[in-house]
Design a protein around this motif. Structure first.
Motif, PDB file in Angstrom:
ATOM      1  N   GLY A 115      22.445-121.398 -24.384  1.00 26.59           N
ATOM      2  CA  GLY A 115      23.797-121.472 -23.810  1.00 26.59           C
ATOM      3  C   GLY A 115      24.764-120.926 -24.830  1.00 26.59           C
ATOM      4  O   GLY A 115      24.373-120.601 -25.946  1.00 26.59           O
ATOM      5  N   GLY A 116      25.938-120.788 -24.517  1.00 24.43           N
ATOM      6  CA  GLY A 116      26.669-121.122 -23.328  1.00 24.43           C
ATOM      7  C   GLY A 116      27.043-119.911 -22.503  1.00 24.43           C
ATOM      8  O   GLY A 116      26.485-118.822 -22.629  1.00 24.43           O
ATOM      9  N   ALA A 117      28.027-120.118 -21.688  1.00 28.96           N
ATOM     10  CA  ALA A 117      28.404-119.141 -20.681  1.00 28.96           C
ATOM     11  C   ALA A 117      28.828-117.806 -21.278  1.00 28.96           C
ATOM     12  O   ALA A 117      28.494-116.741 -20.734  1.00 28.96           O
ATOM     13  N   ASN A 118      29.541-117.826 -22.387  1.00 26.29           N
ATOM     14  CA  ASN A 118      29.989-116.580 -23.006  1.00 26.29           C
ATOM     15  C   ASN A 118      28.797-115.751 -23.470  1.00 26.29           C
ATOM     16  O   ASN A 118      28.716-114.550 -23.205  1.00 26.29           O
ATOM     17  N   LEU A 119      27.872-116.382 -24.164  1.00 27.46           N
ATOM     18  CA  LEU A 119      26.680-115.683 -24.646  1.00 27.46           C
ATOM     19  C   LEU A 119      25.852-115.175 -23.468  1.00 27.46           C
ATOM     20  O   LEU A 119      25.430-114.007 -23.452  1.00 27.46           O
ATOM     21  N   ILE A 120      25.636-116.007 -22.478  1.00 26.14           N
ATOM     22  CA  ILE A 120      24.862-115.599 -21.300  1.00 26.14           C
ATOM     23  C   ILE A 120      25.536-114.413 -20.628  1.00 26.14           C
ATOM     24  O   ILE A 120      24.870-113.458 -20.228  1.00 26.14           O
ATOM     25  N   GLY A 121      26.860-114.454 -20.520  1.00 25.23           N
ATOM     26  CA  GLY A 121      27.604-113.354 -19.911  1.00 25.23           C
ATOM     27  C   GLY A 121      27.388-112.037 -20.635  1.00 25.23           C
ATOM     28  O   GLY A 121      27.216-110.983 -20.002  1.00 25.23           O
ATOM     29  N   GLN A 122      27.390-112.077 -21.975  1.00 26.06           N
ATOM     30  CA  GLN A 122      27.157-110.856 -22.745  1.00 26.06           C
ATOM     31  C   GLN A 122      25.758-110.291 -22.486  1.00 26.06           C
ATOM     32  O   GLN A 122      25.572-109.083 -22.385  1.00 26.06           O
ATOM     33  N   LEU A 123      24.796-111.182 -22.371  1.00 25.82           N
ATOM     34  CA  LEU A 123      23.423-110.739 -22.131  1.00 25.82           C
ATOM     35  C   LEU A 123      23.247-110.202 -20.711  1.00 25.82           C
ATOM     36  O   LEU A 123      22.497-109.253 -20.490  1.00 25.82           O
ATOM     37  N   MET A 124      23.965-110.810 -19.761  1.00 25.31           N
ATOM     38  CA  MET A 124      23.892-110.342 -18.379  1.00 25.31           C
ATOM     39  C   MET A 124      24.467-108.933 -18.248  1.00 25.31           C
ATOM     40  O   MET A 124      23.962-108.133 -17.467  1.00 25.31           O
ATOM     41  N   LEU A 125      25.503-108.639 -19.018  1.00 25.71           N
ATOM     42  CA  LEU A 125      26.081-107.289 -18.979  1.00 25.71           C
ATOM     43  C   LEU A 125      25.054-106.225 -19.358  1.00 25.71           C
ATOM     44  O   LEU A 125      25.089-105.102 -18.870  1.00 25.71           O
ATOM     45  N   GLU A 126      24.143-106.587 -20.231  1.00 28.08           N
ATOM     46  CA  GLU A 126      23.127-105.647 -20.712  1.00 28.08           C
ATOM     47  C   GLU A 126      21.790-105.801 -19.993  1.00 28.08           C
ATOM     48  O   GLU A 126      20.836-105.102 -20.315  1.00 28.08           O
ATOM     49  N   ASN A 127      21.687-106.748 -19.065  1.00 28.39           N
ATOM     50  CA  ASN A 127      20.451-107.007 -18.315  1.00 28.39           C
ATOM     51  C   ASN A 127      19.263-107.163 -19.265  1.00 28.39           C
ATOM     52  O   ASN A 127      18.221-106.530 -19.100  1.00 28.39           O
ATOM     53  N   ILE A 128      19.430-108.028 -20.262  1.00 30.70           N
ATOM     54  CA  ILE A 128      18.436-108.164 -21.319  1.00 30.70           C
ATOM     55  C   ILE A 128      17.552-109.406 -21.181  1.00 30.70           C
ATOM     56  O   ILE A 128      16.548-109.538 -21.865  1.00 30.70           O
ATOM     57  N   VAL A 129      17.887-110.313 -20.270  1.00 35.29           N
ATOM     58  CA  VAL A 129      17.098-111.532 -20.088  1.00 35.29           C
ATOM     59  C   VAL A 129      15.840-111.183 -19.291  1.00 35.29           C
ATOM     60  O   VAL A 129      15.920-110.592 -18.220  1.00 35.29           O
ATOM     61  N   ASP A 130      14.677-111.570 -19.828  1.00 36.54           N
ATOM     62  CA  ASP A 130      13.399-111.265 -19.180  1.00 36.54           C
ATOM     63  C   ASP A 130      12.977-112.330 -18.174  1.00 36.54           C
ATOM     64  O   ASP A 130      12.389-112.020 -17.150  1.00 36.54           O
ATOM     65  N   ARG A 131      13.244-113.599 -18.499  1.00 36.84           N
ATOM     66  CA  ARG A 131      12.793-114.699 -17.647  1.00 36.84           C
ATOM     67  C   ARG A 131      13.898-115.748 -17.545  1.00 36.84           C
ATOM     68  O   ARG A 131      14.583-116.031 -18.522  1.00 36.84           O
ATOM     69  N   TYR A 132      14.047-116.312 -16.363  1.00 38.27           N
ATOM     70  CA  TYR A 132      15.065-117.327 -16.086  1.00 38.27           C
ATOM     71  C   TYR A 132      14.378-118.616 -15.647  1.00 38.27           C
ATOM     72  O   TYR A 132      13.647-118.608 -14.647  1.00 38.27           O
ATOM     73  N   TYR A 133      14.593-119.695 -16.393  1.00 38.02           N
ATOM     74  CA  TYR A 133      14.170-121.038 -15.973  1.00 38.02           C
ATOM     75  C   TYR A 133      15.461-121.769 -15.624  1.00 38.02           C
ATOM     76  O   TYR A 133      16.231-122.129 -16.520  1.00 38.02           O
ATOM     77  N   ILE A 134      15.690-121.974 -14.354  1.00 41.73           N
ATOM     78  CA  ILE A 134      16.933-122.614 -13.938  1.00 41.73           C
ATOM     79  C   ILE A 134      16.597-123.896 -13.189  1.00 41.73           C
ATOM     80  O   ILE A 134      15.932-123.864 -12.147  1.00 41.73           O
ATOM     81  N   SER A 135      17.039-125.011 -13.739  1.00 41.60           N
ATOM     82  CA  SER A 135      16.856-126.308 -13.102  1.00 41.60           C
ATOM     83  C   SER A 135      18.135-126.656 -12.365  1.00 41.60           C
ATOM     84  O   SER A 135      19.206-126.721 -12.968  1.00 41.60           O
ATOM     85  N   ILE A 136      18.021-126.876 -11.069  1.00 39.06           N
ATOM     86  CA  ILE A 136      19.190-127.206 -10.253  1.00 39.06           C
ATOM     87  C   ILE A 136      19.264-128.723 -10.119  1.00 39.06           C
ATOM     88  O   ILE A 136      18.357-129.351  -9.582  1.00 39.06           O
TER      89      ILE A 136
END
Length: 176
Positions: A115-136
């Motif tokens: 986390g957090g949202a700012n860091l995730i946002g920067q990575l999303m801009l570059e489409n660099i995340v390979d795998r997402y584990y999202i617990s709802i």
């Protein structure tokens, strides 16, 4: 090559923190009849964790003020605050994308984006995340800090696994 992995919980309406930045709502869930610990399985494949300053600060002041919970991992905290790094925790103002390129090329296990949202946002801009584990988590916050902000183009994912336990739904996706 090491994978970059986002492992995070969010409310049903897409928030990772309430409007005050709090995460107390993470404990709002169904019964605990099913004793499933997905974190312990996940963390076996991780040796490095990255997070922003706000996430770090919340961990050391609220969630675990007496013990650093990621003591077996190398931690990078992105911040403009002047802080002294330790053997376990590196405070840096380096560009996260550039650091991840270096880390990804090195030997080791996968790299966790905590986390957090700012860091995730920067990575999303570059489409660099390979795998997402999202617990709802089964709660509607109605406002707060969104997991995903806007990013310039669609990112296609492939569903790898789903499971539910104690009212929580866990989704695991990989980048196509």
């Amino acid at each position: 090559m090491r994978k970059i992995v986002l492992f995070i919980a969010m409310s049903l309406d897409g928030y990772i923190a309430d409007s005050h930045g709090g995460v107390e709502w993470l404990n709002v869930r169904g019964n605990d009849d099913e004793n499933i610990d997905t974190y312990s399985e996940f963390i076996k494949e991780i040796d490095t964790v990255l997070m922003g300053w706000n996430t770090y600060h919340q961990i050391v002041t609220e969630l675990s003020p007496t013990e650093w919970v990621y003591k077996d991992l190398t931690t990078y905290v992105f911040t403009h605050n002047k802080s002294c790094s330790t053997e376990q925790i590196c405070f840096t103002n380096e560009n996260p994308i550039e650091l991840l390129k270096v880390l990804r090329s090195q030997n080791g296990k996968d790299i966790w984006i905590c986390g957090g949202a700012n860091l995730i946002g920067q990575l999303m801009l570059e489409n660099i995340v390979d795998r997402y584990y999202i617990s709802i988590i089964p709660v509607l916050l109605g406002g707060g800090i969104r997991l995903f902000g806007e990013f310039p183009k669609q990112q296609d994912l492939c569903l790898v696994k789903t499971q539910s336990y104690n009212g929580i739904v866990e989704l695991i996706y990989e980048r196509k």
